[in-house]
Design a protein around this motif. Structure first.
Motif, PDB file in Angstrom:
ATOM      1  N   ALA A   1      39.711  29.449  35.138  1.00 54.78           N
ATOM      2  CA  ALA A   1      40.575  29.063  36.036  1.00 54.78           C
ATOM      3  C   ALA A   1      39.656  29.687  37.541  1.00 54.78           C
ATOM      4  O   ALA A   1      38.845  30.522  37.301  1.00 54.78           O
ATOM      5  CB  ALA A   1      41.861  30.053  36.108  1.00 54.78           C
ATOM      6  N   ASP A   2      40.029  29.203  38.575  1.00 56.18           N
ATOM      7  CA  ASP A   2      39.646  29.812  39.893  1.00 56.18           C
ATOM      8  C   ASP A   2      40.635  30.776  40.376  1.00 56.18           C
ATOM      9  O   ASP A   2      41.643  30.537  40.918  1.00 56.18           O
ATOM     10  CB  ASP A   2      39.466  28.530  41.065  1.00 56.18           C
ATOM     11  CG  ASP A   2      39.323  29.006  42.377  1.00 56.18           C
ATOM     12  OD1 ASP A   2      38.595  30.135  42.626  1.00 56.18           O
ATOM     13  OD2 ASP A   2      39.593  28.461  43.197  1.00 56.18           O
ATOM     14  N   ILE A   3      40.025  32.203  40.028  1.00 56.60           N
ATOM     15  CA  ILE A   3      41.031  33.240  40.216  1.00 56.60           C
ATOM     16  C   ILE A   3      40.435  33.989  41.601  1.00 56.60           C
ATOM     17  O   ILE A   3      39.179  34.294  41.714  1.00 56.60           O
ATOM     18  CB  ILE A   3      40.751  34.032  38.950  1.00 56.60           C
ATOM     19  CG1 ILE A   3      41.347  33.315  37.726  1.00 56.60           C
ATOM     20  CG2 ILE A   3      41.852  35.299  39.325  1.00 56.60           C
ATOM     21  CD1 ILE A   3      41.167  34.381  36.595  1.00 56.60           C
ATOM     22  N   ALA A   4      41.298  34.016  42.647  1.00 61.38           N
ATOM     23  CA  ALA A   4      40.927  34.616  43.996  1.00 61.38           C
ATOM     24  C   ALA A   4      41.850  35.941  44.168  1.00 61.38           C
ATOM     25  O   ALA A   4      42.866  36.035  43.575  1.00 61.38           O
ATOM     26  CB  ALA A   4      41.370  33.767  44.896  1.00 61.38           C
ATOM     27  N   LEU A   5      41.174  36.810  44.808  1.00 62.20           N
ATOM     28  CA  LEU A   5      41.765  38.090  45.080  1.00 62.20           C
ATOM     29  C   LEU A   5      41.821  38.222  46.512  1.00 62.20           C
ATOM     30  O   LEU A   5      41.195  37.953  47.336  1.00 62.20           O
ATOM     31  CB  LEU A   5      41.007  39.374  44.731  1.00 62.20           C
ATOM     32  CG  LEU A   5      40.325  39.272  43.036  1.00 62.20           C
ATOM     33  CD1 LEU A   5      39.686  40.590  42.944  1.00 62.20           C
ATOM     34  CD2 LEU A   5      41.612  39.095  42.252  1.00 62.20           C
ATOM     35  N   ALA A   6      43.156  39.056  47.033  1.00 63.31           N
ATOM     36  CA  ALA A   6      43.204  39.394  48.287  1.00 63.31           C
ATOM     37  C   ALA A   6      44.090  40.327  48.466  1.00 63.31           C
ATOM     38  O   ALA A   6      44.863  40.798  47.587  1.00 63.31           O
ATOM     39  CB  ALA A   6      43.936  38.339  49.174  1.00 63.31           C
ATOM     40  N   GLY A   7      43.950  41.595  49.378  1.00 59.43           N
ATOM     41  CA  GLY A   7      44.604  42.710  49.577  1.00 59.43           C
ATOM     42  C   GLY A   7      44.164  43.843  48.532  1.00 59.43           C
ATOM     43  O   GLY A   7      44.772  44.851  48.012  1.00 59.43           O
ATOM     44  N   PHE A   8      42.860  43.599  48.101  1.00 58.86           N
ATOM     45  CA  PHE A   8      42.505  44.769  46.990  1.00 58.86           C
ATOM     46  C   PHE A   8      41.376  45.525  47.937  1.00 58.86           C
ATOM     47  O   PHE A   8      40.232  45.234  48.082  1.00 58.86           O
ATOM     48  CB  PHE A   8      41.598  44.385  45.943  1.00 58.86           C
ATOM     49  CG  PHE A   8      42.722  43.935  45.064  1.00 58.86           C
ATOM     50  CD1 PHE A   8      43.274  44.655  43.744  1.00 58.86           C
ATOM     51  CD2 PHE A   8      43.569  42.465  44.925  1.00 58.86           C
ATOM     52  CE1 PHE A   8      44.126  44.258  42.929  1.00 58.86           C
ATOM     53  CE2 PHE A   8      44.375  42.053  44.017  1.00 58.86           C
ATOM     54  CZ  PHE A   8      44.500  42.996  42.753  1.00 58.86           C
ATOM     55  N   ALA A   9      41.665  46.914  48.099  1.00 59.67           N
ATOM     56  CA  ALA A   9      40.759  47.815  48.883  1.00 59.67           C
ATOM     57  C   ALA A   9      40.320  48.883  47.784  1.00 59.67           C
ATOM     58  O   ALA A   9      39.111  49.203  48.206  1.00 59.67           O
ATOM     59  CB  ALA A   9      41.898  48.775  49.615  1.00 59.67           C
ATOM     60  N   HIS A  10      40.907  48.938  46.644  1.00 65.49           N
ATOM     61  CA  HIS A  10      40.179  49.894  45.436  1.00 65.49           C
ATOM     62  C   HIS A  10      40.119  51.108  46.038  1.00 65.49           C
ATOM     63  O   HIS A  10      39.085  51.813  45.832  1.00 65.49           O
ATOM     64  CB  HIS A  10      38.954  49.412  45.203  1.00 65.49           C
ATOM     65  CG  HIS A  10      38.750  48.080  44.618  1.00 65.49           C
ATOM     66  ND1 HIS A  10      39.382  47.447  43.450  1.00 65.49           N
ATOM     67  CD2 HIS A  10      38.088  46.808  45.285  1.00 65.49           C
ATOM     68  CE1 HIS A  10      39.338  46.298  43.488  1.00 65.49           C
ATOM     69  NE2 HIS A  10      38.515  45.626  44.537  1.00 65.49           N
ATOM     70  N   VAL A  11      41.305  51.664  46.592  1.00 67.97           N
ATOM     71  CA  VAL A  11      41.485  52.948  47.032  1.00 67.97           C
ATOM     72  C   VAL A  11      43.004  53.381  46.870  1.00 67.97           C
ATOM     73  O   VAL A  11      43.789  52.751  46.925  1.00 67.97           O
ATOM     74  CB  VAL A  11      41.014  53.321  48.566  1.00 67.97           C
ATOM     75  CG1 VAL A  11      39.335  53.053  48.649  1.00 67.97           C
ATOM     76  CG2 VAL A  11      41.800  52.606  49.386  1.00 67.97           C
ATOM     77  N   GLY A  12      43.204  54.682  46.708  1.00 66.42           N
ATOM     78  CA  GLY A  12      44.428  55.164  46.449  1.00 66.42           C
ATOM     79  C   GLY A  12      44.505  56.392  45.650  1.00 66.42           C
ATOM     80  O   GLY A  12      43.885  57.141  45.813  1.00 66.42           O
ATOM     81  N   TRP A  13      45.716  56.366  44.876  1.00 65.71           N
ATOM     82  CA  TRP A  13      45.842  57.453  43.862  1.00 65.71           C
ATOM     83  C   TRP A  13      44.769  58.032  43.118  1.00 65.71           C
ATOM     84  O   TRP A  13      44.020  57.360  42.730  1.00 65.71           O
ATOM     85  CB  TRP A  13      46.917  57.131  43.106  1.00 65.71           C
ATOM     86  CG  TRP A  13      47.673  58.442  42.127  1.00 65.71           C
ATOM     87  CD1 TRP A  13      47.736  59.608  42.374  1.00 65.71           C
ATOM     88  CD2 TRP A  13      47.363  58.389  40.566  1.00 65.71           C
ATOM     89  NE1 TRP A  13      48.216  60.452  41.320  1.00 65.71           N
ATOM     90  CE2 TRP A  13      48.045  59.595  40.266  1.00 65.71           C
ATOM     91  CE3 TRP A  13      47.413  57.405  39.773  1.00 65.71           C
ATOM     92  CZ2 TRP A  13      48.173  60.007  38.976  1.00 65.71           C
ATOM     93  CZ3 TRP A  13      47.638  57.771  38.540  1.00 65.71           C
ATOM     94  CH2 TRP A  13      48.018  58.917  37.807  1.00 65.71           C
ATOM     95  N   GLU A  14      44.384  59.363  43.100  1.00 63.58           N
ATOM     96  CA  GLU A  14      43.267  59.975  42.533  1.00 63.58           C
ATOM     97  C   GLU A  14      43.279  59.666  41.218  1.00 63.58           C
ATOM     98  O   GLU A  14      42.194  59.872  40.398  1.00 63.58           O
ATOM     99  CB  GLU A  14      42.933  61.358  42.851  1.00 63.58           C
ATOM    100  CG  GLU A  14      44.136  62.284  42.318  1.00 63.58           C
ATOM    101  CD  GLU A  14      45.458  62.210  43.526  1.00 63.58           C
ATOM    102  OE1 GLU A  14      46.281  63.002  42.934  1.00 63.58           O
ATOM    103  OE2 GLU A  14      45.447  61.401  44.294  1.00 63.58           O
ATOM    104  N   GLY A  15      44.387  59.328  40.263  1.00 63.89           N
ATOM    105  CA  GLY A  15      44.636  59.169  38.959  1.00 63.89           C
ATOM    106  C   GLY A  15      43.720  57.865  38.518  1.00 63.89           C
ATOM    107  O   GLY A  15      43.664  57.610  37.333  1.00 63.89           O
TER     108      GLY A  15
END
Length: 218
Positions: A170-184
């Motif tokens: 499939a053509d899988i696209a991402l948006a809105g992913f910053a890869h920062v947040g909760w330290e866990g």
């Protein structure tokens, strides 16, 4: 289209609208009025789950979160399916080790899957719990990026891995992913893994900015 809870560029709107399937997360913070949602993937253990379902005292302190508000969110209303990201078997096994290493997370593994299943049934939506093997696979592959100590992979990366496994062509696209947040969550390692999958042609991003320069994602 997998849409995280970080900023989504306006330029992504048409691509999101035209996708065959749009997946969002939890309270769908990046949703804008009129946008499309097919699946809401939820964190079905611990405090986030309790807040969405209204099963914790703290939900009363946050009137924008809870069963009435969450269930009435336009994205949740429109969605045809609810997915529970955290497999109960994985989190049941995690409870004893966490009691030693992170006693402050005493409710982290509390399983609210049944509540989400009941909500989906009452709302006429399909319901799914993601396979435990997806998280186990991620823990193995993330180890190759030497992550700092963490508790579990994020919901976002679990859903991405699940989709890559289920729909490899499939053509899988991402948006809105910053890869920062909760330290866990091992966000730095997750960003590197996503970048590898993009380099391999398995994913693409709609975000115009580099992954690590944005605000909180999934």
């Amino acid at each position: 289209m997998i849409v995280g809870n970080g900023p989504v560029p306006d330029s992504a709107a048409n691509a999101i609208a035209s996708a065959d399937c749009v997946i969002r997360f939890n309270d769908c913070r990046s949703y804008r009025p009129g946008e499309r949602t097919d699946i809401v993937a939820v964190c079905n253990t611990g405090r986030p789950a309790k807040m969405m379902l209204g099963t914790s005292v703290s939900s009363a302190l946050h009137p924008t979160i809870g069963p009435a508000a969450w269930g009435a969110h336009p994205a949740v209303v429109e969605a045809t399916g609810i997915w529970c990201v955290r497999n109960p078997a994985v989190f049941a096994a995690l409870r004893a080790p966490l009691a030693i290493t992170h006693p402050e997370l005493d409710d982290f593994c509390d399983d609210e899957t049944a509540g989400f299943e009941a909500f989906a049934l009452a709302a006429g939506k399909t319901f799914r719990v993601l396979d435990a093997e997806t998280q186990r696979f991620l823990e193995t592959i993330l180890a190759g990026f030497s992550p700092a100590p963490y508790i579990v992979p994020s919901s976002g990366i679990v859903v991405i891995a699940d989709m890559l496994g289920a729909h490899p062509a499939a053509d899988i696209a991402l948006a809105g992913f910053a890869h920062v947040g909760w330290e866990g969550h091992p966000f730095a390692a997750e960003a590197q893994l996503v970048d590898r999958w993009i380099a391999e042609g398995r994913l693409r991003r709609l975000d115009a900015a580099p992954a690590l320069s944005l605000a909180v994602g999934s």
